[in-house]
Design an enzyme around this catalytic site. Structure first.
Site, PDB file in Angstrom:
ATOM      1  N   ARG A  46       0.800  -1.216   0.000  1.00  0.00           N
ATOM      2  CA  ARG A  46       0.000   0.000   0.000  1.00  0.00           C
ATOM      3  C   ARG A  46       0.844   1.282   0.000  1.00  0.00           C
ATOM      4  O   ARG A  46       0.314   2.366  -0.152  1.00  0.00           O
ATOM      5  CB  ARG A  46      -0.943   0.014   1.193  1.00  0.00           C
ATOM      6  CG  ARG A  46      -0.257   0.017   2.562  1.00  0.00           C
ATOM      7  CD  ARG A  46      -1.268   0.334   3.665  1.00  0.00           C
ATOM      8  NE  ARG A  46      -2.347  -0.631   3.678  1.00  0.00           N
ATOM      9  CZ  ARG A  46      -2.403  -1.691   4.467  1.00  0.00           C
ATOM     10  NH1 ARG A  46      -1.403  -1.933   5.305  1.00  0.00           N
ATOM     11  NH2 ARG A  46      -3.424  -2.520   4.434  1.00  0.00           N
ATOM     12  N   GLU A  87      -4.275  -1.623  -2.530  1.00  0.00           N
ATOM     13  CA  GLU A  87      -4.917  -1.908  -1.251  1.00  0.00           C
ATOM     14  C   GLU A  87      -5.580  -3.282  -1.330  1.00  0.00           C
ATOM     15  O   GLU A  87      -6.187  -3.633  -2.340  1.00  0.00           O
ATOM     16  CB  GLU A  87      -5.980  -0.851  -0.922  1.00  0.00           C
ATOM     17  CG  GLU A  87      -5.453   0.565  -0.807  1.00  0.00           C
ATOM     18  CD  GLU A  87      -4.719   0.813   0.502  1.00  0.00           C
ATOM     19  OE1 GLU A  87      -4.859  -0.029   1.423  1.00  0.00           O
ATOM     20  OE2 GLU A  87      -4.027   1.830   0.604  1.00  0.00           O
ATOM     21  N   LEU A  88      -5.482  -4.038  -0.255  1.00  0.00           N
ATOM     22  CA  LEU A  88      -6.023  -5.392  -0.264  1.00  0.00           C
ATOM     23  C   LEU A  88      -7.528  -5.418  -0.464  1.00  0.00           C
ATOM     24  O   LEU A  88      -8.065  -6.385  -1.015  1.00  0.00           O
ATOM     25  CB  LEU A  88      -5.673  -6.102   1.053  1.00  0.00           C
ATOM     26  CG  LEU A  88      -4.186  -6.362   1.328  1.00  0.00           C
ATOM     27  CD1 LEU A  88      -4.011  -7.017   2.692  1.00  0.00           C
ATOM     28  CD2 LEU A  88      -3.559  -7.224   0.246  1.00  0.00           C
ATOM     29  N   LYS A 148      -0.302 -20.133   8.215  1.00  0.00           N
ATOM     30  CA  LYS A 148      -1.155 -20.453   9.355  1.00  0.00           C
ATOM     31  C   LYS A 148      -1.364 -19.179  10.172  1.00  0.00           C
ATOM     32  O   LYS A 148      -0.570 -18.232  10.048  1.00  0.00           O
ATOM     33  CB  LYS A 148      -0.527 -21.584  10.191  1.00  0.00           C
ATOM     34  CG  LYS A 148       0.811 -21.235  10.863  1.00  0.00           C
ATOM     35  CD  LYS A 148       0.642 -20.732  12.271  1.00  0.00           C
ATOM     36  CE  LYS A 148       1.942 -20.469  12.956  1.00  0.00           C
ATOM     37  NZ  LYS A 148       1.824 -19.829  14.264  1.00  0.00           N
ATOM     38  N   HIS A 178       5.977 -23.723   8.335  1.00  0.00           N
ATOM     39  CA  HIS A 178       7.423 -23.685   8.126  1.00  0.00           C
ATOM     40  C   HIS A 178       8.160 -24.785   8.888  1.00  0.00           C
ATOM     41  O   HIS A 178       9.289 -25.135   8.530  1.00  0.00           O
ATOM     42  CB  HIS A 178       7.981 -22.302   8.483  1.00  0.00           C
ATOM     43  CG  HIS A 178       8.053 -22.012   9.950  1.00  0.00           C
ATOM     44  ND1 HIS A 178       7.017 -21.439  10.639  1.00  0.00           N
ATOM     45  CD2 HIS A 178       9.048 -22.211  10.846  1.00  0.00           C
ATOM     46  CE1 HIS A 178       7.362 -21.304  11.905  1.00  0.00           C
ATOM     47  NE2 HIS A 178       8.582 -21.756  12.068  1.00  0.00           N
ATOM     48  N   LYS A 182      11.891 -27.686   8.011  1.00  0.00           N
ATOM     49  CA  LYS A 182      13.110 -27.835   8.802  1.00  0.00           C
ATOM     50  C   LYS A 182      13.771 -29.184   8.492  1.00  0.00           C
ATOM     51  O   LYS A 182      13.103 -30.202   8.355  1.00  0.00           O
ATOM     52  CB  LYS A 182      12.793 -27.717  10.296  1.00  0.00           C
ATOM     53  CG  LYS A 182      12.354 -26.302  10.691  1.00  0.00           C
ATOM     54  CD  LYS A 182      12.104 -26.189  12.164  1.00  0.00           C
ATOM     55  CE  LYS A 182      11.685 -24.782  12.558  1.00  0.00           C
ATOM     56  NZ  LYS A 182      12.748 -23.791  12.379  1.00  0.00           N
ATOM     57  N   GLU A 216      10.043 -21.535  23.563  1.00  0.00           N
ATOM     58  CA  GLU A 216      10.580 -20.247  23.120  1.00  0.00           C
ATOM     59  C   GLU A 216      10.942 -19.409  24.336  1.00  0.00           C
ATOM     60  O   GLU A 216      10.204 -19.407  25.328  1.00  0.00           O
ATOM     61  CB  GLU A 216       9.548 -19.498  22.272  1.00  0.00           C
ATOM     62  CG  GLU A 216       9.121 -20.237  21.014  1.00  0.00           C
ATOM     63  CD  GLU A 216       8.049 -19.475  20.256  1.00  0.00           C
ATOM     64  OE1 GLU A 216       8.376 -18.848  19.229  1.00  0.00           O
ATOM     65  OE2 GLU A 216       6.884 -19.493  20.694  1.00  0.00           O
ATOM     66  N   ASP A 235      -1.998 -21.094  18.100  1.00  0.00           N
ATOM     67  CA  ASP A 235      -0.797 -20.598  17.433  1.00  0.00           C
ATOM     68  C   ASP A 235       0.224 -21.692  17.168  1.00  0.00           C
ATOM     69  O   ASP A 235       0.938 -21.645  16.155  1.00  0.00           O
ATOM     70  CB  ASP A 235      -0.153 -19.497  18.288  1.00  0.00           C
ATOM     71  CG  ASP A 235       0.983 -18.792  17.574  1.00  0.00           C
ATOM     72  OD1 ASP A 235       0.798 -18.389  16.417  1.00  0.00           O
ATOM     73  OD2 ASP A 235       2.067 -18.669  18.174  1.00  0.00           O
ATOM     74  N   HIS A 240       1.881 -26.607  14.186  1.00  0.00           N
ATOM     75  CA  HIS A 240       3.258 -27.090  14.254  1.00  0.00           C
ATOM     76  C   HIS A 240       3.376 -28.435  14.967  1.00  0.00           C
ATOM     77  O   HIS A 240       3.940 -29.402  14.440  1.00  0.00           O
ATOM     78  CB  HIS A 240       4.149 -26.079  14.979  1.00  0.00           C
ATOM     79  CG  HIS A 240       4.283 -24.766  14.281  1.00  0.00           C
ATOM     80  ND1 HIS A 240       4.213 -24.635  12.915  1.00  0.00           N
ATOM     81  CD2 HIS A 240       4.501 -23.516  14.758  1.00  0.00           C
ATOM     82  CE1 HIS A 240       4.363 -23.360  12.586  1.00  0.00           C
ATOM     83  NE2 HIS A 240       4.534 -22.670  13.684  1.00  0.00           N
TER      84      HIS A 240
END
EC number: 1.1.1.49
Length: 489
Positions: A46, A87-88, A148, A178, A182, A216, A235, A240
């Site tokens: 944008r 713009e989306l 995701k 992702h 790995k 994490e 999440d 994952h």
């Protein structure tokens, strides 16, 4: 392999995902000589820029993030890019995009990748606008890449999928996770199915339990607008960790082809024992980090993070116990755990073997035999290890643990970023490491009862100090007293 010239459109080209992951990964693929010569990129954003301003931005991003930035290589790389201002939510912007795609050397945009590096709430709108101008039509090999999370729960995932299928066929949709890119994760398939001495032991007769951990040490990093609505279960667990579980538990596929592999993963998800409402507290635990210390530095608790709602009960830690009711795994508990602000960054899979059936050493100084383990470290290191018991040198009969390291990368070999592998697969049209919708659906079916239960319990959530390994109450999930969380892989 999809032949012919290809366009690659990046929606959200100036956002965090493109800046941190996509652009560095694409640059490294250029550096490795893996990008086809007729691949061109369109950065859709944008900002009031032209292509020259975009290239200047991209140079600044890559110089800041890469140690091996090469000005000459970048000159070649940036020639692939054009910038499209839009713009989306503006239909005219998609008409301009279609026009720009058609103005290239390819007379029609017959082989185009649309990468949605945008908020999940914007997926549906972008897909509808692409369809409105005909950019969804499979004139050649159009495909769309979606990050995701895919939906917020089972119902929203089904609705989003229905909207996607209104404009794109399933074989055009690449749902990216992702973790599937790995190298340790991909090595898991080879380790299991290429080694005859491993696969016969990979079942309920020899395995006591399985642990899958994604820990994490970072917090929510100014993502409260997303994270406070999502939480760790949505999440991390639903995508994952569920994907890691399927690779550990699946049967050998008939071939290393996309649908053959994904068929076996779906069988695992469909075999997970549903968690009844009365058993949720026995099989699932949530918690939230409080103030503490990370690497010697004081950090705030979750509720003190900018943008987090007052008295939020969003979980930043989840521990979960699952059972897979099939011939291979019946009765073996799978323990899944993820959290933010834990003691360190560490992701891995650990399989503990059962104890030998004969107490051969009961009249020796050996009071108990430590069990055997096989561990897969995903990050920060990428290794596969086995732990065996050996006799200590000396006059007494005593043992210690020996570590057999099956490291698969030579010192001279550079690690491959997960996004590099997955982006190359998208360009080549290989869907093996991408998620089919029935995988998404069955993963939601596993966690949906937990989400519904937690949404009604808004008065209390366990806490743990930042810098710890989570709440002590998570130990209650274990089936026996000799089971405990493993923090090293």
């Amino acid at each position: 392999m999809i032949e012919g010239a290809c366009h690659f459109v990046i929606f959200g080209s100036t956002g965090n995902l493109a800046t941190k992951k996509l652009l560095p990964a694409l640059y490294h693929l250029e550096q490795a000589g893996r990008l086809p010569p007729d691949l061109t990129f369109f950065a859709f954003g944008r900002r009031e820029w032209d292509t020259a301003a975009w290239n200047a931005h991209m140079q600044e991003v890559l110089q800041k993030r890469l140690r091996n930035f090469d000005a000459a290589l970048f000159g070649k790389f940036c020639k692939r890019f054009s910038y499209v201002r839009g713009e989306l939510d503006n239909a005219d912007s998609y008409q301009e995009l279609a026009y720009r795609l058609g103005k290239t050397e390819i007379t029609t945009p017959s082989n185009t990748i649309f990468y949605l590096a945008i908020k999940p709430t914007e997926f549906g709108e972008v897909v509808s606008n692409l369809g409105a101008v005909g950019l969804n039509k499979d004139k050649g090999k159009h495909r769309i890449v979606i990050e995701k999370p895919f939906g917020d729960d089972l119902e929203s995932a089904l609705m989003l999928n229905e909207r996607l299928h209104k404009y794109f066929n399933e074989d055009q949709i690449y749902r990216i996770d992702h973790y599937m890119g790995k190298e340790t994760v991909q090595n898991l398939i080879v380790f299991r199915f290429a080694n005859l001495m491993i696969e016969p032991l990979w079942n309920r007769n020899f395995i006591d339990h399985v642990q899958i951990t994604v820990a994490e040490d970072i917090g929510i990093e100014n993502r409260a607008d997303y994270y406070d609505r999502a939480g760790a279960l949505r999440d991390m667990i639903q995508n994952h960790l569920m994907q890691l579980l399927t690779l550990v538990a699946m049967e050998p596929p008939a071939a290393l082809e996309a649908d053959a592999v994904r068929d076996e993963k779906v069988k695992v998800l469909r075999s997970i024992r549903p968690i009844p409402r009365r058993a949720i507290h026995a099989q699932a635990l949530r918690a939230q980090y409080g103030p503490g210390h990370i690497n010697g530095q004081g950090v705030a608790g979750y509720q003190e993070e900018p943008g987090v709602e007052a008295n939020s009960v969003t979980e930043t830690y989840v521990a979960l116990k699952l059972y897979i009711d099939n011939w291979r795994w019946r009765g073996v508990p799978f323990y899944l755990r993820t959290g933010k602000r834990l003691a360190k960054q560490a992701s891995g899979i650990a399989l503990r073997f059962r104890q030998p059936p004969q107490q051969l050493f009961r009249e020796t100084p050996i009071e108990s035999i430590e069990p055997n383990w096989i561990t897969f470290s995903i990050q920060p290191t990428e290794t596969i290890k086995a732990e065996l018991q050996v006799r200590l040198p000396g006059l007494e009969m005593d043992t210690r643990t020996a570590h057999l390291n099956a490291s698969y990368r030579m010192d001279s070999e550079q690690p491959l970023d997960a996004y590099e592998a997955l982006l190359l697969d998208v360009v080549e049209g290989d869907r093996t490491l991408f998620i089919r919708f029935d995988e998404v659906e069955w993963a939601w079916r596993v966690v949906d009862p937990i989400l519904k239960n937690w949404s009604q319990e808004r008065e209390f959530i366990h806490t743990y100090p930042a810098g710890s390994w989570g709440p002590p109450e998570a130990a209650r999930l274990f089936d026996s007293e000799d089971q405990s969380w493993r923090n090293e892989f």
